[in-house]
Design an enzyme around this catalytic site. Structure first.
Site, short mmCIF file in Angstrom:
data_model
loop_
_atom_site.label_atom_id
_atom_site.label_comp_id
_atom_site.label_asym_id
_atom_site.label_seq_id
_atom_site.Cartn_x
_atom_site.Cartn_y
_atom_site.Cartn_z
N ASP A 1 16.00 51.51 50.13
CA ASP A 1 17.40 51.05 50.02
C ASP A 1 17.65 49.61 50.48
O ASP A 1 18.57 49.36 51.28
CB ASP A 1 18.32 52.02 50.78
CG ASP A 1 18.29 53.43 50.22
OD1 ASP A 1 17.51 53.68 49.30
OD2 ASP A 1 19.04 54.28 50.72
N ASP B 1 19.93 53.70 46.57
CA ASP B 1 21.09 54.57 46.71
C ASP B 1 21.97 54.27 45.49
O ASP B 1 22.28 53.10 45.23
CB ASP B 1 21.80 54.21 48.02
CG ASP B 1 22.43 55.38 48.73
OD1 ASP B 1 21.90 56.51 48.63
OD2 ASP B 1 23.46 55.18 49.42
N LYS C 1 18.73 57.73 43.84
CA LYS C 1 19.12 58.96 44.53
C LYS C 1 20.60 58.94 44.85
O LYS C 1 21.22 57.87 44.85
CB LYS C 1 18.30 59.10 45.82
CG LYS C 1 18.57 57.97 46.80
CD LYS C 1 17.62 58.04 47.99
CE LYS C 1 17.90 56.91 48.97
NZ LYS C 1 19.24 56.96 49.58
N CYS D 1 18.44 57.00 55.77
CA CYS D 1 17.55 57.16 54.62
C CYS D 1 16.08 56.97 54.97
O CYS D 1 15.22 57.66 54.42
CB CYS D 1 18.01 56.27 53.48
SG CYS D 1 19.60 56.86 52.83
#
Ligand code: VGL
Ligand code: ZN
Length: 204
Positions: free
Chosen positions: A8, A46, A106, A151
């Site tokens: 991310d 993300d 995701k 994350c």
């Protein structure tokens, strides 16, 4: 084979972003320095729909930081962030994206969050990352990114659970630290799960 997993590294997690992680941009240089040392580089992103259930804005009467039940799991409510196609969801402009072989998105299901790059938080769906890594012959993962206490942590715990050998680059991670010490506690959990924690300089 050892693969690099960048978690991310997106504008919304950088200083000035919607869910800014203090000093988050400091890890971009660590990622760039490591990429040439790996034949396989994977980056997670993300990637939320605009009405994602992890956004406080999707729950009238709730506020940022409230914890609710989403898909049967505890969910912290965040500011709107990493909305699909929005600038905040893009990788940091300083990241050497040409060095990335595969991007895994995701958090696309509005009904459940996905901190881990492997599984949704309710663990019903997976992103395909594990199958991709196995097919590619990656048995060991070197992980860095944002944020340490969300994350990165859940990605590393899942990777350990899936049987990968996992090394975390500690100076390549930064924490949200909603509560003081969350980042350090996350590192301790990763170590307990079997991950090796090293600095960039210590990586062999
Ligand atoms: C993250 C909170 C919400 C992360 C993503 O990348 O650590 N944290 N969505
Ligand atoms: Zn998110």
């Amino acid at each position: 084979m050892r693969s690099l997993l960048l978690v991310d590294l997106q504008n919304d997690f950088m200083p000035g972003g919607a869910l800014a992680v203090a000093d988050g941009d400091a890890v971009v240089g660590v990622a760039n320095a490591l990429m040439p040392r790996f034949s396989l580089v994977v980056a997670s992103q993300d990637w939320h729909p605009a009405d994602h259930g992890s956004f406080a804005s999707a729950h009238p009467g709730r506020k940022l930081g409230d914890v609710i039940d989403l898909a049967g799991v505890e969910q912290v409510l965040w500011p709107d962030h990493c909305v699909q196609e929005a600038p905040g969801a893009s990788f940091h402009s300083g990241l050497d994206v040409a060095g990335i072989d595969r991007v895994v998105r995701k958090g696309t299901d509005p009904a459940v969050d996905s901190y881990s790059a492997f599984f949704d938080n309710d663990r019903r769906r997976d992103t395909g990352l594990a199958a991709f890594l196995e097919k590619s012959g990656a048995e060991e993962l070197v992980v860095l990114g944002l944020a340490t206490d969300y994350c990165v942590k859940y990605t590393v715990l899942d990777a350990c659970g899936l049987g990968f050998g996992v090394t975390v680059i500690t100076d390549g991670c930064r924490a949200v630290d909603l509560a003081h010490g969350d980042g350090d506690r996350a590192f301790a959990e990763m170590r307990s799960a079997g991950a090796r924690l090293v600095t960039l300089d210590e990586l062999d």
